[in-house]
Design an enzyme around this catalytic site. Structure first.
Site, PDB file in Angstrom:
ATOM      1  N   HIS A 519       4.096   8.624  -1.125  1.00 56.31           N
ATOM      2  CA  HIS A 519       5.048   8.054  -2.090  1.00 56.31           C
ATOM      3  C   HIS A 519       6.492   8.461  -1.794  1.00 56.31           C
ATOM      4  CE1 HIS A 519       5.958   5.703  -5.494  1.00 56.31           C
ATOM      5  NE2 HIS A 519       4.843   5.909  -6.175  1.00 56.31           N
ATOM      6  N   ASP A 523       7.198   3.072  -1.426  1.00 57.50           N
ATOM      7  CA  ASP A 523       7.077   2.759  -2.841  1.00 57.50           C
ATOM      8  C   ASP A 523       5.916   1.790  -3.050  1.00 57.50           C
ATOM      9  OD1 ASP A 523       9.263   4.340  -3.501  1.00 57.50           O
ATOM     10  OD2 ASP A 523      10.688   2.709  -3.145  1.00 57.50           O
TER      11      ASP A 523
END
Length: 546
Positions: A519, A523
């Protein structure tokens, strides 16, 4: 006071001045053929870190070159060479034990001054990968007394990533094997064999044992000595100084159920599956130190039992961890602890993919090529999707995100020796036939435990397929650092889906694909965009051929 007065009145500086004058007369000889050697006055032994080759000298034909080396004083009073002829010989330094080290691989030549032993070479454990600190001897292909020539394989070395062949660099005879087949945890630079130039000298090395002065020098130590340093006593004090400054909570060994130990002790205990609760600490206030873990392991090796690891009434077998297993465990543990994983899953219909494969394979067979598998088509689809969504072809660093221009796909291969991830380079630019050929060759090398570093290094994205071989429907894989994503492929299964007309139904084959994402780099919307592109190529596979 002037520099001249200092030189006259300081005994230490005067001795240094004499040493500098003496060293300026040194010669460096470089052979610009397949290998190089550096003559130096040593302890009477020809030392070589195995498998080292010097780069070719750019001034061809100039086989002998004289230069004035810059010298600096080492920790034990040895003057070290700090400069070599440009483009010919790597920089060298002399370590704490008077052994010569050139980066990771080096070659130093001297001649035996002993009346008992003729000139010989000591071959050290080579550093065969950037992360290698120790290795195992899988097997020797030469035996004592055999004649060896440049390019011949001496032995197979098991590194932290693969088993690599170590070649001989000079002609001679293998006089003594110090570490035989199956020798474990040999430090980089530690002597593993001795060669001689004359066959008649073999008998003199029958009972040969390497001297303690030939102990290996770690790369970090040798790099630290490339600059002038303070005396050895001062160095020891500098290492011990921070210890008292540690917080008191770290000094205490046990507070309630908490066990305190040094980071090095915890790492060693983790690597050897030793519960800290079974070790008695000897540090301040009972803190567990590295030496305590080593003592515990030594007692176990001498016949002690791992009482803390055993349960009464259970029978078991302890399987020693290989270097590859240890490295895999450490890397995956680090990945899961330091990378914020999240997962995206998509179901893709593969009927058209299966149909395309059925049409291509007869053409492959008629041309003598390898059959194309579903996994080969998945590799191609993922590579093209990465080209369309390059944010997923990236790595995280603290200062920037590195986005790769090459699409190099690692393919997970499970073998009896452990998990390997050979790489298909520039998969987005290769045809399906080429990908099929490379995957089968690399998978076979992995099963034979004969992968080379270039076969598994440099990947930017990984695919793990447990569907085809094992029938796993869906799973989540752990990211292979420093990459930022891994694609887990499940098996295809038939489902009933609505047909083209109302009230009609038909069967369709669907395959599950789960992407594990970092992450910090990818995204959620970017990961979804990649899977959308991947699904498009799988469900319309002819677009991959354009």
């Amino acid at each position: 006071m002037s520099a001249a007065q200092l030189l006259r009145h300081s005994r230490k500086l005067r001795s240094l001045h004499n040493a500098l004058d003496c060293e300026r007369s040194g010669l460096v000889r470089y052979f610009s053929t397949a290998s190089g050697s550096l003559p130096t006055k040593g302890d009477g032994v020809d030392k070589r870190i195995g498998g080292a080759r010097f780069p070719q000298c750019k001034q061809l034909g100039k086989e002998l070159e004289t230069f004035k080396p810059q010298v600096s004083r080492g920790l034990n009073g040895i003057y070290t060479c700090g400069r070599a002829p440009k483009n010919c010989i790597p920089n060298t330094i002399i370590g704490l034990n008077s052994s010569l080290w050139c980066g990771q691989v080096a070659s130093a030549r001297s001649f035996s001054g002993s009346a008992d032993l003729p000139p010989h070479q000591e071959i050290g454990m080579p550093s065969l990968s950037p992360t290698m600190t120790e290795g195992n001897i899988a097997r020797w292909l030469k035996k004592e007394g055999d004649k060896v020539s440049p390019g011949e394989v001496l032995c197979e070395v098991e590194t932290d990533k693969a088993t690599v062949e170590m070649e001989c660099m000079e002609e001679g005879y293998l006089a003594k094997i110090i570490h035989g087949d199956g020798a474990k945890e040999i430090k980089v630079g530690e002597i593993i064999a001795v060669t001689v130039e004359e066959e008649g000298d073999l008998e003199k090395f029958k009972d040969y044992k390497p001297s303690t002065s030939a102990a290996p020098v770690a790369p970090s130590e040798s790099n630290a000595q490339s600059e002038p340093t303070e005396p050895k006593v001062a160095e020891k004090e500098s290492f011990k100084a921070p210890e008292p400054k540690a917080p008191k909570t770290e000094e205490a060994s046990r507070s309630g159920d908490r066990i305190f130990s040094s980071p090095l002790a915890r790492k060693l205990a983790e690597d050897n599956n030793v519960p800290l609760s079974s070790v008695k600490g000897t540090g301040p206030d009972g803190r567990i130190l590295k030496a305590d873990i080593e003592d515990y392991l030594a007692s176990v090796a001498k016949g002690g039992t791992k009482e803390a690891l055993s349960v009464p009434g259970l029978s078991y077998t302890d399987v020693p961890n290989t270097q590859i297993r240890k490295v895999t465990a450490n890397r995956l543990l680090s990945s899961k602890q330091t990378i914020p994983h999240y997962y995206l899953t998509v179901d893709t219909r593969v009927d058209n993919l299966i149909k395309l494969r059925g049409g291509l394979n007869p053409l492959q067979e008629s041309s003598g090529g390898k059959k194309i598998s579903i996994n080969d088509l998945v590799i191609k689809a993922a590579a093209l999707a990465l080209r369309k969504v390059p944010q997923c072809n990236s790595s995280w660093t603290n200062d920037f995100i590195r986005q790769y221009h090459n699409v190099n796909i690692n393919v997970a291969v499970q073998t009896e020796h452990g998990l390997f991830v050979p790489v298909i380079r520039d998969a987005d630019k290769k045809g399906l036939g080429t990908i099929a050929e490379e995957v089968k060759q690399l998978a076979q090398r992995a099963r034979d435990n004969s992968l080379k570093p270039e076969d598994y290094e440099g990947g930017t994205f990984t695919i793990s397929n447990l569907g085809g071989p094992f029938g796993i429907k869906q799973f989540c894989a752990i990211i292979n650092p420093p990459q930022s994503a891994i694609l887990a492929i499940g098996s295809a299964e038939k489902r009933v889906v609505p047909g083209s007309a109302d009230g009609q139904y038909e069967f369709g084959s669907f395959m599950s694909a789960t992407m594990s994402c970092d992450h910090r780099v990818i995204d959620g919307a970017i990961g979804a965009e990649f899977l959308k592109a991947f699904k498009g190529y799988i469900e319309n596979p002819t677009s991959m051929l354009l």
